[in-house]
Write an enzyme that holds these catalytic residues in place. Sequence first.
Site, PDB file in Angstrom:
ATOM      1  CD  GLU A   1     -13.533  -3.912  -5.057  1.00 52.88           C
ATOM      2  OE1 GLU A   1     -12.998  -4.911  -5.083  1.00 52.88           O
ATOM      3  OE2 GLU A   1     -14.701  -3.281  -4.884  1.00 52.88           O
TER       4      GLU A   1
ATOM      5  NE  ARG B   1      -7.219   4.246   8.833  1.00 51.98           N
ATOM      6  CZ  ARG B   1      -7.882   4.866   8.410  1.00 51.98           C
ATOM      7  NH1 ARG B   1      -8.705   6.079   7.974  1.00 51.98           N
ATOM      8  NH2 ARG B   1      -8.922   3.980   7.627  1.00 51.98           N
TER       9      ARG B   1
ATOM     10  CE  LYS C   1      -7.989  -3.861   6.845  1.00 54.70           C
ATOM     11  NZ  LYS C   1      -6.810  -3.578   6.447  1.00 54.70           N
TER      12      LYS C   1
ATOM     13  NE  ARG D   1      -6.750   4.417   4.868  1.00 51.47           N
ATOM     14  CZ  ARG D   1      -6.134   5.200   4.676  1.00 51.47           C
ATOM     15  NH1 ARG D   1      -5.886   6.067   4.103  1.00 51.47           N
ATOM     16  NH2 ARG D   1      -5.030   5.348   5.430  1.00 51.47           N
TER      17      ARG D   1
ATOM     18  CB  CYS E   1      -0.769   0.294   1.347  1.00 49.38           C
ATOM     19  SG  CYS E   1      -2.288   0.785   0.840  1.00 49.38           S
TER      20      CYS E   1
ATOM     21  CB  SER F   1      -5.749  -2.023  14.790  1.00 45.87           C
ATOM     22  OG  SER F   1      -6.889  -1.236  14.382  1.00 45.87           O
TER      23      SER F   1
ATOM     24  CE  LYS G   1      -7.824  -1.266   3.625  1.00 41.24           C
ATOM     25  NZ  LYS G   1      -6.596  -1.155   3.681  1.00 41.24           N
TER      26      LYS G   1
HETATM   27  C1  PBG Z   1      -2.912   0.089   4.658  1.00 36.75           C
HETATM   28  C2  PBG Z   1      -4.017  -0.419   5.732  1.00 36.75           C
HETATM   29  C3  PBG Z   1      -4.915  -0.443   6.834  1.00 36.75           C
HETATM   30  C4  PBG Z   1      -5.098  -1.688   7.525  1.00 36.75           C
HETATM   31  C5  PBG Z   1      -3.971  -2.424   6.835  1.00 36.75           C
HETATM   32  N1  PBG Z   1      -3.434  -2.194   5.796  1.00 36.75           N
HETATM   33  C6  PBG Z   1      -5.563   0.670   7.249  1.00 36.75           C
HETATM   34  C7  PBG Z   1      -6.040   1.228   6.791  1.00 36.75           C
HETATM   35  O1  PBG Z   1      -6.554   1.277   5.289  1.00 36.75           O
HETATM   36  O2  PBG Z   1      -5.868   2.909   6.823  1.00 36.75           O
HETATM   37  C8  PBG Z   1      -5.318  -1.557   9.146  1.00 36.75           C
HETATM   38  C9  PBG Z   1      -4.969  -2.517   9.860  1.00 36.75           C
HETATM   39  C10 PBG Z   1      -5.575  -2.703  10.890  1.00 36.75           C
HETATM   40  O3  PBG Z   1      -6.283  -1.794  11.693  1.00 36.75           O
HETATM   41  O4  PBG Z   1      -5.117  -3.347  11.768  1.00 36.75           O
HETATM   42  N2  PBG Z   1      -3.810   0.465   3.768  1.00 36.75           N
END
Ligand code: PBG
Length: 325
Positions: free
Chosen positions: A233, A205, A248, A217, A120, A274, A195
């Site tokens: 998707e 973040r 996710k 986003r 990413c 998270s 996602k």
């Molecule tokens: C990056 C990404 C994110 C997560 C994994 N890859 C954050 C986002 O989309 O802002 C989140 C993982 C988590 O919250 O544990 N794009």
Amino acid sequence: MLFPEYRPRRLRQNEAFRRMIRETILTTNDFILPLFAIEGKDLKNPIASMPGQYQLSVDQIVKTCQEVQKLGIPAIMLFGVPNKKDPLATSAYAKDGIVQRAVKAVKNKVPDLAVITDVCLCAYTDHGHCGVVEKNVVDNDASLDLLARTALSHAKAGADMVAPSDMMDGRVAEIRESLDENGFSNVPIMSYAAKYCSGFYGPFRQAADSAPKFGDRRTYQMDPANALEAIREVTMDIEEGADIIMVKPALAYLDVICRVRQEFDLPVAAYNVSGEYAMIKAAEQLGWLDGPRVMMESLTAIKRAGADMILTYFAMDAAKELQSR
Ligand code: PBG
């Protein structure tokens, strides 16, 4: 099946019976541990909103990976927290970037542990978006080349699998093509296929220093209200060459995991994110919940819904819990 002929409690009366009819069995094979790599040496910075999780310098990543392997966990998911951010996310695909160096070090010292890299741009761009920004809009097609370059540089560093999490349309195909053209046709793609634009990413973040500096986003991640769109998707990512498809977050999207499992025959991953981790840890610290118990119950639920593998910050805790049983 009517009472009193059928009595469900008959098979619940002792642990032996309960073990015999148990439908979902968690094992350490189910877990993938996410780790955050930072620049520097001998650093283990606690992440305030994720008790027990750290930003780790490369040497500490290696140390943790040795433990991860000892516990029987098959894989890690690697995130980079670079020092330098710019509009084109150049440190995401730099040969000596933080992820590239961490991958090399881990593959060198712990070769049998599978290293999956998150692909990413958000932690590498100065604006914090997952793609290139043109006139305040995230430009889909301009981002594809940079994402493919990032994935390729991870593969060159030795990554066993790449996992694009940006949610740009068409990125799986672009990454597949670039890997194939450069001799990495054996590197699988785990796509963050469904996602969602989720508030549960908050603590991450902080950990990855990847919050968007303006806007949000919503123009690229999915609306939490949609489930049919998840099927579209996932279909798209499979057609483009994904080997593993991910849903996710996990706990608020168990229905999506279940539907994706039923519709497709590829391995399904679920990301126990998270915020899901933070909620349980916080309630545990307050004495409001039995942390280990709720952890195992949540992971079991994600597997029961249909996930073949779970990305989770609980991986080491859960592996220890399984060992102690
Ligand atoms: C990056 C990404 C994110 C997560 C994994 N890859 C954050 C986002 O989309 O802002 C989140 C993982 C988590 O919250 O544990 N794009």
